[in-house]
Scaffold this active site. Structure first.
Site: not given
Ligand code: GUN
Length: 283
Positions: A53, A97, A120
């Site tokens: 990211k 996350q 998200d």
């Molecule tokens: N863990 C797995 N996929 C995601 C996602 O799209 N966003 C977040 N914040 N955590 C994740």
């Protein structure tokens, strides 16, 4: 001949467009999109995702900040950080996350994020907006899948779509996005009675289960579109999807590979959502 949907190429095109639009936004308003990523604990897969990211942010010209917290971080400390980020004018998107360490109540953390910075799309306000048909932020993986489907020229109206997996991150939002495009949607999960029979009805099959190669050729209708969300690490270190690609691909009219299908789209959509959040802050 089945189409192998090239997620790497489509994601790259999207990142390029985001880069140009961000540069245009900065020129017009002085606003540089900013994303804060919060990682609590040391889950190896999460570390890899968070690193990707940050790299994507650099590529599209965003400000990116990473907050790495120990696995035993207290809920109060995490909530205080989110409060600070909610009030930080340079940060337009906040991503915590998942999964979080077990002692933290995930829903409480997500609910603390300003819905206008919830890139998200996990905050209950954003989930509600998606369900009622006026989305603000759409979760990145399902949004990426819709983009893959649209850019491959696949029409959804009236089609039978089957989603296998009912997670808040993928399965549930996916179902509402398909429904909004007038597909007839079936949700399947671990308690579904005859999964192969349900899967065989799909014109569009979305596999988001987390079990390597569980979707076999006998579960797929001739000519179906097959989207594989699985990211399963095998003992030999290789990545495997939920779909047994080699046997399913000849039956499918279009299929996503793993890696190089859905995966890169998730981060491209995170960049798009962060750009959208920055634009909202500009008006
Ligand atoms: N863990 C797995 N996929 C995601 C996602 O799209 N966003 C977040 N914040 N955590 C994740």
């Amino acid at each position: 001949m089945s189409i192998i949907i090239d997620g790497n190429k489509i994601a790259q095109d999207i990142r390029q467009a985001v880069r140009e639009e961000a540069s245009d936004l900065a020129r017009r308003t002085g606003i540089v999109p900013g994303l804060a990523v919060v990682l609590a604990g040391d889950d190896p897969a999460s570390k890899v995702y968070v690193g990707r990211k940050a790299k994507a942010c650099a590529e599209v010209g965003f400000l990116s900040r990473e907050y790495k917290l120990p696995a035993d971080v207290g809920e109060a400390e995490l909530l205080a950080l989110i409060r600070d980020l909610n009030n930080d004018r340079r940060i337009h998107g906040i991503l915590v996350q998942l999964p979080l360490p077990k002692h933290i109540v995930t829903d409480k953390i997500i609910a603390a994020i300003d819905p206008n910075k919830d890139v998200d799309g996990f905050h209950p306000a954003n989930v509600g907006r998606l369900v009622t048909g006026s989305p603000l932020f759409i979760p990145c993986t399902p949004r990426g899948i819709m983009e893959l489907i649209a850019r491959t020229g696949i029409e959804l109206s009236g089609k039978d779509a089957v989603v296998i997996g009912r997670s808040n991150i993928v399965g549930k939002p996916m179902a509402f996005l398909l429904l909004a495009q007038n597909a007839t949607v079936t949700m399947c999960h671990s308690k579904t009675k005859d999964l192969p029979a349900a899967a065989r009805r799909a014109d569009v099959l979305i596999a988001a289960v987390g079990k390597p190669h569980m979707i076999t050729a006998d579960m797929v209708k001739e000519g179906a579109v097959v989207i594989d969300v699985g990211v399963n690490r095998l003992e030999n270190g290789k990545l495997a999807g939920d779909v047994a690609f080699d046997e399913v691909a000849p039956k499918a009219s279009a299929i996503t590979p793993v890696p190089g299908g859905v995966g890169p789209m998730t981060i491209a959509m995170l960049m798009k959502n962060t750009l959208d959040a920055a634009r909202m802050a500009a008006v």
